[in-house]
Design a protein around this motif. Sequence first.
Motif, PDB file in Angstrom:
ATOM      1  N   TYR A  35      -2.646  60.694 -40.391  1.00 36.62           N
ATOM      2  CA  TYR A  35      -2.152  61.124 -41.690  1.00 36.62           C
ATOM      3  C   TYR A  35      -3.015  62.294 -42.158  1.00 36.62           C
ATOM      4  O   TYR A  35      -4.146  62.467 -41.728  1.00 36.62           O
ATOM      5  N   ASP A  99       3.086  46.630 -36.417  1.00 37.27           N
ATOM      6  CA  ASP A  99       3.081  45.513 -37.343  1.00 37.27           C
ATOM      7  C   ASP A  99       4.272  45.595 -38.283  1.00 37.27           C
ATOM      8  O   ASP A  99       4.403  46.545 -39.036  1.00 37.27           O
TER       9      ASP A  99
ATOM     10  N   TYR B  32       8.733  46.709 -46.571  1.00 38.32           N
ATOM     11  CA  TYR B  32       7.413  46.195 -46.956  1.00 38.32           C
ATOM     12  C   TYR B  32       6.763  47.211 -47.883  1.00 38.32           C
ATOM     13  O   TYR B  32       6.891  48.420 -47.678  1.00 38.32           O
ATOM     14  N   LEU B  34       3.007  48.034 -49.891  1.00 37.89           N
ATOM     15  CA  LEU B  34       1.581  47.732 -49.782  1.00 37.89           C
ATOM     16  C   LEU B  34       0.806  48.485 -50.851  1.00 37.89           C
ATOM     17  O   LEU B  34       1.217  49.549 -51.312  1.00 37.89           O
ATOM     18  N   TYR B  36      -3.089  50.019 -51.357  1.00 36.98           N
ATOM     19  CA  TYR B  36      -4.367  50.350 -50.754  1.00 36.98           C
ATOM     20  C   TYR B  36      -5.305  50.822 -51.851  1.00 36.98           C
ATOM     21  O   TYR B  36      -4.893  51.440 -52.837  1.00 36.98           O
ATOM     22  N   PRO B  44      -8.646  54.635 -46.972  1.00 32.73           N
ATOM     23  CA  PRO B  44      -7.968  53.600 -47.769  1.00 32.73           C
ATOM     24  C   PRO B  44      -8.183  52.214 -47.160  1.00 32.73           C
ATOM     25  O   PRO B  44      -8.176  52.058 -45.939  1.00 32.73           O
ATOM     26  N   PHE B  46      -6.762  48.260 -47.144  1.00 34.30           N
ATOM     27  CA  PHE B  46      -5.607  47.428 -47.484  1.00 34.30           C
ATOM     28  C   PHE B  46      -6.000  46.380 -48.523  1.00 34.30           C
ATOM     29  O   PHE B  46      -7.038  45.725 -48.423  1.00 34.30           O
ATOM     30  N   PHE B  89      -3.438  53.402 -54.100  1.00 35.35           N
ATOM     31  CA  PHE B  89      -2.230  54.002 -53.535  1.00 35.35           C
ATOM     32  C   PHE B  89      -1.189  52.926 -53.278  1.00 35.35           C
ATOM     33  O   PHE B  89      -1.481  51.885 -52.681  1.00 35.35           O
ATOM     34  N   SER B  93       6.865  50.834 -46.237  1.00 38.87           N
ATOM     35  CA  SER B  93       7.066  50.874 -44.791  1.00 38.87           C
ATOM     36  C   SER B  93       8.484  50.409 -44.462  1.00 38.87           C
ATOM     37  O   SER B  93       9.048  49.579 -45.172  1.00 38.87           O
ATOM     38  N   ALA B  95      10.454  48.853 -41.153  1.00 38.97           N
ATOM     39  CA  ALA B  95      10.440  48.332 -39.778  1.00 38.97           C
ATOM     40  C   ALA B  95       9.118  48.609 -39.078  1.00 38.97           C
ATOM     41  O   ALA B  95       9.097  48.888 -37.877  1.00 38.97           O
ATOM     42  N   GLY B  96       8.023  48.496 -39.798  1.00 44.33           N
ATOM     43  CA  GLY B  96       6.711  48.644 -39.197  1.00 44.33           C
ATOM     44  C   GLY B  96       6.358  50.035 -38.762  1.00 44.33           C
ATOM     45  O   GLY B  96       5.424  50.236 -37.980  1.00 44.33           O
ATOM     46  N   ASN B  97       7.061  51.013 -39.239  1.00 45.05           N
ATOM     47  CA  ASN B  97       6.754  52.392 -38.889  1.00 45.05           C
ATOM     48  C   ASN B  97       5.731  52.991 -39.848  1.00 45.05           C
ATOM     49  O   ASN B  97       5.029  52.268 -40.540  1.00 45.05           O
ATOM     50  N   MET B  98       5.679  54.303 -39.911  1.00 37.75           N
ATOM     51  CA  MET B  98       4.632  54.931 -40.706  1.00 37.75           C
ATOM     52  C   MET B  98       4.736  54.553 -42.176  1.00 37.75           C
ATOM     53  O   MET B  98       5.806  54.143 -42.659  1.00 37.75           O
ATOM     54  N   LEU B  99       3.628  54.681 -42.873  1.00 35.14           N
ATOM     55  CA  LEU B  99       3.575  54.407 -44.295  1.00 35.14           C
ATOM     56  C   LEU B  99       3.917  55.673 -45.070  1.00 35.14           C
ATOM     57  O   LEU B  99       3.487  56.771 -44.715  1.00 35.14           O
ATOM     58  N   PHE B 101       3.293  57.125 -48.745  1.00 37.36           N
ATOM     59  CA  PHE B 101       2.389  56.862 -49.860  1.00 37.36           C
ATOM     60  C   PHE B 101       2.832  57.562 -51.140  1.00 37.36           C
ATOM     61  O   PHE B 101       3.444  58.638 -51.119  1.00 37.36           O
ATOM     62  N   GLY B 102       2.449  56.938 -52.270  1.00 39.85           N
ATOM     63  CA  GLY B 102       2.524  57.619 -53.547  1.00 39.85           C
ATOM     64  C   GLY B 102       1.299  58.498 -53.722  1.00 39.85           C
ATOM     65  O   GLY B 102       0.417  58.544 -52.859  1.00 39.85           O
TER      66      GLY B 102
END
Lengths: 115, 111
Positions: A35, A99, B32, B34, B36, B44, B46, B89, B93, B95-99, B101-102
């Motif tokens: 990132y 995950d 999903y 999250l 951080y 960051p 979790f 933050f 997500s 399907a478990g791919n990249m996050l 972010f705000g």
Amino acid sequence: GAGVSQTPSNKVTEKGKYVELRCDPISGHTALYWYRQSLGQGPEFLIYFQGTGAADDSGLPNDRFFAVRPEGSVSTLKIQRTERGDSAVYLCASSPTRDSKGTQYFGPGTRLLVL
Amino acid sequence: DQQVKQNSPSLSVQEGRISILNCDYTNSMFDYFLWYKKYPAEGPTFLISISSIKDKNEDGRFTVFLNKSAKHLSLHIVPSQPGDSAVYFCAASRAGNMLTFGGGTRLMVKP
């Protein structure tokens, strides 16, 4: 146990130069993400590896950016012909697998400054 | 086009009071969400997550609420402590791919 490590922690370079940023994920983690975080913003996705292959590189801003993970562990982000706009914190994250909950573990980042 | 937004860049609360951090999203495919926490010069960390099929998840002093119809989630910290001062933050997500972010909210908890 060791977390995600990134080297160097800081890198200052001149416009037009080539840089390499290294990420060492948590041992056994197969998924690795890069990132980029610009000042005052949230991290933005660059590229995702599952094992040795780049599963998603849709976040790379242009062809000056390239990343590899030849043995499925350490990854290197390479930036050619750096520009001042590349200045940012480059974050690496890993997870045990892809995950489904999305939880990723981040390294401390490499602060890149292009003069 | 920002898919995840945190409209409050900063928040200041008194120690012992509740901190409420808000987040809005636009992509209904996210499954999903999250939160951080980030300290200066660190990556960051979790904090807590919630599945899109739930509306609440609690972990100690931290509770995340999800309102799918409004595409809104919030993080409640009760009671707030000075050590909670950090940038928070919100991330999403699929399907478990990249996050995704705000932009982050800087929380300051005053003793």
